[in-house]
Scaffold this motif. Structure first.
Motif, PDB file in Angstrom:
ATOM      1  N   TRP A  55      -9.236  11.450  -6.796  1.00 52.21           N
ATOM      2  CA  TRP A  55      -9.349  12.970  -6.265  1.00 52.21           C
ATOM      3  C   TRP A  55     -10.334  13.103  -5.179  1.00 52.21           C
ATOM      4  O   TRP A  55     -11.347  12.461  -5.022  1.00 52.21           O
ATOM      5  N   ALA A  56     -10.052  14.027  -4.154  1.00 51.28           N
ATOM      6  CA  ALA A  56     -10.987  14.240  -3.126  1.00 51.28           C
ATOM      7  C   ALA A  56     -11.953  15.221  -3.550  1.00 51.28           C
ATOM      8  O   ALA A  56     -11.719  15.975  -4.342  1.00 51.28           O
ATOM      9  N   GLU A  57     -13.244  15.132  -3.001  1.00 50.41           N
ATOM     10  CA  GLU A  57     -14.281  16.078  -3.409  1.00 50.41           C
ATOM     11  C   GLU A  57     -13.925  17.410  -3.077  1.00 50.41           C
ATOM     12  O   GLU A  57     -13.362  17.565  -1.918  1.00 50.41           O
ATOM     13  N   GLY A  58     -14.353  18.292  -4.048  1.00 46.83           N
ATOM     14  CA  GLY A  58     -13.767  19.899  -3.991  1.00 46.83           C
ATOM     15  C   GLY A  58     -12.409  20.125  -4.126  1.00 46.83           C
ATOM     16  O   GLY A  58     -11.997  21.266  -4.027  1.00 46.83           O
ATOM     17  N   LYS A  59     -11.479  19.008  -4.666  1.00 48.75           N
ATOM     18  CA  LYS A  59     -10.235  19.183  -4.781  1.00 48.75           C
ATOM     19  C   LYS A  59      -9.957  19.307  -6.259  1.00 48.75           C
ATOM     20  O   LYS A  59     -10.781  18.265  -6.801  1.00 48.75           O
ATOM     21  N   THR A  60      -8.833  19.678  -6.776  1.00 52.32           N
ATOM     22  CA  THR A  60      -8.523  19.421  -8.110  1.00 52.32           C
ATOM     23  C   THR A  60      -7.307  18.736  -8.449  1.00 52.32           C
ATOM     24  O   THR A  60      -7.115  18.203  -9.408  1.00 52.32           O
ATOM     25  N   ASP A  61      -6.560  18.633  -7.347  1.00 52.40           N
ATOM     26  CA  ASP A  61      -5.474  17.673  -7.587  1.00 52.40           C
ATOM     27  C   ASP A  61      -5.710  16.319  -7.240  1.00 52.40           C
ATOM     28  O   ASP A  61      -6.355  15.787  -6.467  1.00 52.40           O
ATOM     29  N   PHE A  62      -5.150  15.417  -8.457  1.00 49.71           N
ATOM     30  CA  PHE A  62      -5.430  14.081  -8.426  1.00 49.71           C
ATOM     31  C   PHE A  62      -4.244  13.296  -7.045  1.00 49.71           C
ATOM     32  O   PHE A  62      -3.089  13.660  -7.333  1.00 49.71           O
ATOM     33  N   ILE A  63      -5.065  12.212  -6.730  1.00 49.22           N
ATOM     34  CA  ILE A  63      -3.919  11.488  -5.616  1.00 49.22           C
ATOM     35  C   ILE A  63      -3.312  10.381  -6.862  1.00 49.22           C
ATOM     36  O   ILE A  63      -2.201   9.830  -6.636  1.00 49.22           O
ATOM     37  N   TYR A  64      -4.177   9.716  -7.672  1.00 54.33           N
ATOM     38  CA  TYR A  64      -3.759   8.819  -8.522  1.00 54.33           C
ATOM     39  C   TYR A  64      -4.531   9.406 -10.009  1.00 54.33           C
ATOM     40  O   TYR A  64      -5.586   9.796  -9.892  1.00 54.33           O
ATOM     41  N   GLU A  65      -3.620   9.374 -10.945  1.00 55.58           N
ATOM     42  CA  GLU A  65      -4.128   9.903 -12.308  1.00 55.58           C
ATOM     43  C   GLU A  65      -3.968   8.780 -13.558  1.00 55.58           C
ATOM     44  O   GLU A  65      -2.922   8.551 -13.729  1.00 55.58           O
ATOM     45  N   ASN A  66      -5.006   8.235 -14.044  1.00 52.90           N
ATOM     46  CA  ASN A  66      -4.828   7.302 -15.187  1.00 52.90           C
ATOM     47  C   ASN A  66      -3.897   6.423 -15.140  1.00 52.90           C
ATOM     48  O   ASN A  66      -3.128   5.905 -15.864  1.00 52.90           O
ATOM     49  N   GLN A  67      -4.225   5.375 -13.808  1.00 55.09           N
ATOM     50  CA  GLN A  67      -3.224   4.575 -13.815  1.00 55.09           C
ATOM     51  C   GLN A  67      -4.109   3.193 -13.683  1.00 55.09           C
ATOM     52  O   GLN A  67      -5.072   3.189 -13.324  1.00 55.09           O
ATOM     53  N   THR A  68      -3.280   2.015 -14.024  1.00 56.08           N
ATOM     54  CA  THR A  68      -3.724   0.684 -13.851  1.00 56.08           C
ATOM     55  C   THR A  68      -3.064   0.371 -12.576  1.00 56.08           C
ATOM     56  O   THR A  68      -1.992   0.076 -12.720  1.00 56.08           O
ATOM     57  N   ILE A  69      -4.020  -0.140 -11.635  1.00 54.16           N
ATOM     58  CA  ILE A  69      -3.514  -0.204 -10.285  1.00 54.16           C
ATOM     59  C   ILE A  69      -4.396  -1.252  -9.466  1.00 54.16           C
ATOM     60  O   ILE A  69      -5.639  -1.077 -10.085  1.00 54.16           O
ATOM     61  N   ASN A  70      -4.091  -2.085  -8.558  1.00 51.21           N
ATOM     62  CA  ASN A  70      -5.101  -2.870  -7.796  1.00 51.21           C
ATOM     63  C   ASN A  70      -5.309  -2.718  -6.387  1.00 51.21           C
ATOM     64  O   ASN A  70      -5.810  -3.201  -5.605  1.00 51.21           O
TER      65      ASN A  70
END
Length: 152
Positions: A55-70
């Motif tokens: 997530w971006a600093e100062g934001k509450t929305d996740f771009i990715y959340e609890n993902q297993t990714i490379n």
């Protein structure tokens, strides 16, 4: 017969009135930052990050959340010269800062302008990120391949 000729004339007029430049075929126009995650002990091998949240600093929305990714793709803020992201791996947060000079570049009448990011530098507080390459880039103007490799 006149009605058919009239309709064909209108269809021909409509079809020839649109120019190739009236449709933007390149989307997204402004490129995002592409990051690949690698194994710190074997720097040639992609390695998944488990429970990654971004997530971006100062934001509450996740771009990715609890993902297993490379590999991730994240946008940069074209209205500022710095974007700070929080990368959380299994609850441990690492701040990753990207600084740059945004430059607007004209694409076409239909697409408008895109932003090219020049003089890009990266920094990290290195909590779970061991290292990354490169530390600087000349420009980000496409997202066909990764811009940064993060080792963890």
């Amino acid at each position: 017969m006149r009605k058919i000729m009239f309709l064909l004339g209108i269809l021909l007029l409509i079809n020839t009135s649109c120019e190739k430049d009236d449709f933007c075929l390149k989307n997204p126009v402004t490129e995002s930052l592409v990051i690949n995650f690698y194994d710190d002990s074997n720097k040639e091998t992609l390695k998944n990050v488990t429970e990654l949240s971004v997530w971006a600093e100062g934001k509450t929305d996740f771009i990715y959340e609890n993902q297993t990714i490379n590999t991730i793709t994240i946008p940069l803020n074209s209205l500022t010269t710095e974007t700070v992201y929080n990368f959380s791996k299994e609850g441990v947060i690492n701040q990753f800062t990207i600084t740059y000079t945004p430059v607007e570049e004209y694409v076409s009448r239909s697409c408008g302008y895109k932003v090219v990011f020049n003089e890009v530098t990266f920094s990290s507080d290195n909590t779970w990120i061991k290292s990354f390459t490169p530390e600087t880039l000349t420009t980000i103007e496409n997202q066909d391949e990764a811009h940064v490799q993060i080792y963890h």
